[in-house]
Design a protein around this motif. Sequence first.
Motif, PDB file in Angstrom:
ATOM      1  N   SER A   1       0.849  -1.190   0.000  1.00 59.52           N
ATOM      2  CA  SER A   1       0.000   0.000   0.000  1.00 59.52           C
ATOM      3  C   SER A   1       0.882   1.237   0.000  1.00 59.52           C
ATOM      4  O   SER A   1       1.927   1.269   0.659  1.00 59.52           O
ATOM      5  CB  SER A   1      -0.904   0.018   1.241  1.00 59.52           C
ATOM      6  OG  SER A   1      -1.625   1.243   1.314  1.00 59.52           O
ATOM      7  N   ASN A   2       0.448   2.258  -0.729  1.00 56.15           N
ATOM      8  CA  ASN A   2       1.157   3.530  -0.705  1.00 56.15           C
ATOM      9  C   ASN A   2       0.696   4.421   0.441  1.00 56.15           C
ATOM     10  O   ASN A   2       1.175   5.538   0.599  1.00 56.15           O
ATOM     11  CB  ASN A   2       0.972   4.260  -2.043  1.00 56.15           C
ATOM     12  CG  ASN A   2       1.713   3.563  -3.170  1.00 56.15           C
ATOM     13  OD1 ASN A   2       2.729   2.919  -2.956  1.00 56.15           O
ATOM     14  ND2 ASN A   2       1.188   3.667  -4.379  1.00 56.15           N
ATOM     15  N   ASN A   3      -0.251   3.939   1.249  1.00 53.86           N
ATOM     16  CA  ASN A   3      -0.702   4.657   2.435  1.00 53.86           C
ATOM     17  C   ASN A   3       0.067   4.162   3.656  1.00 53.86           C
ATOM     18  O   ASN A   3       0.392   2.980   3.769  1.00 53.86           O
ATOM     19  CB  ASN A   3      -2.200   4.444   2.655  1.00 53.86           C
ATOM     20  CG  ASN A   3      -3.034   4.974   1.509  1.00 53.86           C
ATOM     21  OD1 ASN A   3      -2.753   6.054   0.975  1.00 53.86           O
ATOM     22  ND2 ASN A   3      -4.045   4.229   1.110  1.00 53.86           N
ATOM     23  N   MET A   4       0.358   5.069   4.584  1.00 53.67           N
ATOM     24  CA  MET A   4       1.048   4.689   5.809  1.00 53.67           C
ATOM     25  C   MET A   4       0.117   3.865   6.689  1.00 53.67           C
ATOM     26  O   MET A   4      -1.052   4.225   6.878  1.00 53.67           O
ATOM     27  CB  MET A   4       1.501   5.941   6.573  1.00 53.67           C
ATOM     28  CG  MET A   4       2.303   5.631   7.823  1.00 53.67           C
ATOM     29  SD  MET A   4       3.909   4.876   7.464  1.00 53.67           S
ATOM     30  CE  MET A   4       4.802   6.282   6.800  1.00 53.67           C
ATOM     31  N   VAL A   5       0.626   2.750   7.222  1.00 53.76           N
ATOM     32  CA  VAL A   5      -0.161   1.911   8.117  1.00 53.76           C
ATOM     33  C   VAL A   5       0.468   1.921   9.501  1.00 53.76           C
ATOM     34  O   VAL A   5       1.654   2.217   9.663  1.00 53.76           O
ATOM     35  CB  VAL A   5      -0.263   0.457   7.595  1.00 53.76           C
ATOM     36  CG1 VAL A   5      -0.953   0.413   6.243  1.00 53.76           C
ATOM     37  CG2 VAL A   5       1.105  -0.191   7.517  1.00 53.76           C
ATOM     38  N   ASP A   6      -0.336   1.606  10.499  1.00 57.24           N
ATOM     39  CA  ASP A   6       0.128   1.509  11.884  1.00 57.24           C
ATOM     40  C   ASP A   6       0.524   0.061  12.133  1.00 57.24           C
ATOM     41  O   ASP A   6      -0.348  -0.815  12.240  1.00 57.24           O
ATOM     42  CB  ASP A   6      -0.985   1.948  12.835  1.00 57.24           C
ATOM     43  CG  ASP A   6      -0.511   2.050  14.278  1.00 57.24           C
ATOM     44  OD1 ASP A   6       0.222   1.143  14.740  1.00 57.24           O
ATOM     45  OD2 ASP A   6      -0.891   3.021  14.959  1.00 57.24           O
ATOM     46  N   LEU A   7       1.816  -0.211  12.224  1.00 60.09           N
ATOM     47  CA  LEU A   7       2.280  -1.585  12.358  1.00 60.09           C
ATOM     48  C   LEU A   7       1.766  -2.243  13.629  1.00 60.09           C
ATOM     49  O   LEU A   7       1.413  -3.425  13.631  1.00 60.09           O
ATOM     50  CB  LEU A   7       3.817  -1.634  12.344  1.00 60.09           C
ATOM     51  CG  LEU A   7       4.537  -1.098  11.111  1.00 60.09           C
ATOM     52  CD1 LEU A   7       6.028  -1.399  11.209  1.00 60.09           C
ATOM     53  CD2 LEU A   7       3.957  -1.678   9.842  1.00 60.09           C
TER      54      LEU A   7
END
Length: 211
Positions: free
Chosen positions: A31-37
């Motif tokens: 994904s090119n969106n930032m995710v919360d690991l």
Amino acid sequence: STVDLGTTVLAEAVARFTHRYPATQVDVHLSNNMVDLVLDGFDLALRVSGRPLRDSSLVARKVGAIVIQLFASPAYLARKGVPRSPEDLKNHDWVGFRPSVKMVLVGPTAEAVVDQRPRITVEDMSFMRELLKAGGGVGAVPSFLADEAVAAGTLVRVMPRWVAHTGGVYLVHPSRKHLPRKVTAFGDLVTELLRQRPLWAPSPGEVVSPS
């Protein structure tokens, strides 16, 4: 991982990993969106940053470097002319990456701010590369995405001694007292792969110093 970096690095890494460790299962999220690991429960991420990551809930290890440069097709440059300096870029059609912002170009002895004002705006670097190959204009993409096209003659480095961005490639995982062996093993494999085939190496005449 982002789509472009994941496609370039993770596809081979995952194939090697599952071959080396037959009992493992891998779930890949691009994904090119930032995710919360932490919130989303991811074991490991591959991220690009212009500076070391300083999130106390995460641990980051630098495993590579990238350089973003300007590219265009030979046909476009034949039609619009070859820019020799940042000032020349005002007369060119830009392909921009969303969100489009003013770009700081770093040269051998100076910096220049370029207002892109893109005619075309995209949100995927691989799509931008194909658009540039088709003559859509001038755009800034990571060199690892453009190297093959440059070698094939379908893209040309524009002002090769100027750089739009340099950054590190980091393996990032949530901070834990005991890191699972599967995470350590996969991280080591990605590191091994990037040592064998780095994402960036200077071309003759370049003076780039990646972060």
